[in-house]
Design a protein around this motif. Structure first.
Motif, short mmCIF file in Angstrom:
data_model
loop_
_atom_site.label_atom_id
_atom_site.label_comp_id
_atom_site.label_asym_id
_atom_site.label_seq_id
_atom_site.Cartn_x
_atom_site.Cartn_y
_atom_site.Cartn_z
N ALA A 182 0.83 -1.21 0.00
CA ALA A 182 0.00 0.00 0.00
C ALA A 182 0.87 1.26 0.00
O ALA A 182 0.54 2.25 -0.65
CB ALA A 182 -0.94 0.00 1.21
N GLN A 197 3.81 1.55 -1.37
CA GLN A 197 4.33 1.72 -2.74
C GLN A 197 3.25 2.30 -3.66
O GLN A 197 3.56 3.12 -4.54
CB GLN A 197 4.84 0.38 -3.27
N ARG A 198 2.02 1.92 -3.46
CA ARG A 198 0.93 2.51 -4.27
C ARG A 198 0.76 3.99 -3.93
O ARG A 198 0.53 4.82 -4.83
CB ARG A 198 -0.37 1.74 -4.05
N ARG A 199 0.84 4.32 -2.66
CA ARG A 199 0.72 5.74 -2.27
C ARG A 199 1.86 6.56 -2.86
O ARG A 199 1.66 7.69 -3.34
CB ARG A 199 0.72 5.87 -0.75
N ALA A 202 1.27 7.07 -6.60
CA ALA A 202 0.22 8.06 -6.85
C ALA A 202 0.77 9.47 -6.69
O ALA A 202 0.44 10.38 -7.47
CB ALA A 202 -0.95 7.83 -5.90
#
Length: 280
Positions: free
Chosen positions: A249, A251-253, A256
């Motif tokens: 999560a 890494q996704r933040r 983004a």
């Protein structure tokens, strides 16, 4: 009243990257607190007294020079990051010569020899060492007191630059446990003299000096402290529930933020608060 978080900003220890996250997480509610001189340590009591004059406490404070306050003073959580000692020195060397242009372009070995004469030897240990009254007189608050650095303190979090993302996950978990949740994701490292991602790159070639007599004289206490911090970080990560999901999560933040960078700026030096040292 206390600020939520106090960042003890060690020079070339991912401080600008962390402050970027603080600025974003607090919507700019970060106080930069320093002494007028680059070598003048800031007594935490001066910071406490200044904060008492404010109508409201900032969410976060950052300072290169403040001495680690005791529990219950200045901020609910004190945060610092350590970096592999020789690599930190090499980064400071590159930054001072290439960016700041405040140091003579001498060979790195000569630069190291000069550090033996000042408080920059074992700098990270000195930076995190609580100071006794006599230290302010004799060394301006830069004594190395590793025996006073208590990593088990509930109000102290120390992370590692080489494991920055893991450190952020453990820190976010600690803040959530304290009822002060923050999203500390970042897009990319800030203020680095290397390419993006430098915080996780291998050490510079100068690291071959790490285990020489000179290298050990400059870093032995810092190396010992780094081992202690890594052990404590492992303990913190073991207590994070669903760690792998949270790693993904984060890494996704980060992705983004990289795709759509927010308008976040570090405060210029003109907006820092300098607290004059008391007269001798």
């Amino acid at each position: 009243m206390l600020a939520n978080l106090l960042h003890l900003h060690g020079f070339k220890c991912a401080g600008s990257t962390f402050i970027w996250s603080l600025e974003r997480a607090t919507k700019g509610d970060v106080l930069y607190l320093e002494s007028p001189g680059a070598g003048d340590r800031l007594d935490w009591r001066l910071a406490r007294d200044y904060l008492a004059t404010l109508e409201r406490q900032p969410q976060a404070i950052t300072s290169h020079l403040i001495c680690l306050p005791p529990p219950g003073a200045v901020a609910a959580l004190k945060v610092a990051f350590l970096r592999e000692p020789i690599e930190r020195i090499a980064s400071a060397y590159r930054f001072q010569i290439q960016v700041q242009k405040t140091a003579e372009p001498v060979p790195f070995l000569q630069y190291l020899e000069g550090l033996q004469r000042v408080t920059l030897a074992n700098f990270q240990t000195r930076h995190l060492s609580p100071q006794e009254p006599g230290d302010w007189v004799l060394r301006r608050g830069w004594a190395a007191r590793p025996e006073l650095i208590d990593l088990s303190r509930e109000d102290l979090f120390v992370g590692l630059v080489e494991r920055y993302d893991d450190s952020i996950l453990a820190l976010e978990d600690q803040l959530e446990r304290m009822g002060m949740a923050m999203d500390l994701a970042y897009a990319r490292p800030v203020n680095t003299t290397r390419e993006a991602g430098a915080a996780n790159q291998p050490m510079a070639p100068e690291a071959r000096l790490a285990h020489t007599p000179l290298g050990l004289a400059l870093t032995e206490l810092d190396l010992s402290l780094q081992r202690r911090v890594e052990q404590r970080l492992e303990e913190r990560l073991a207590a994070v529930s669903d760690l792998e999901r949270k790693r993904a999560a984060l890494q996704r933040r980060r992705a983004a933020l990289d795709d759509a960078p927010p308008r976040v700026q570090l405060k210029p030096q003109a907006e820092w608060v300098n607290l004059p040292l008391p007269s001798a």
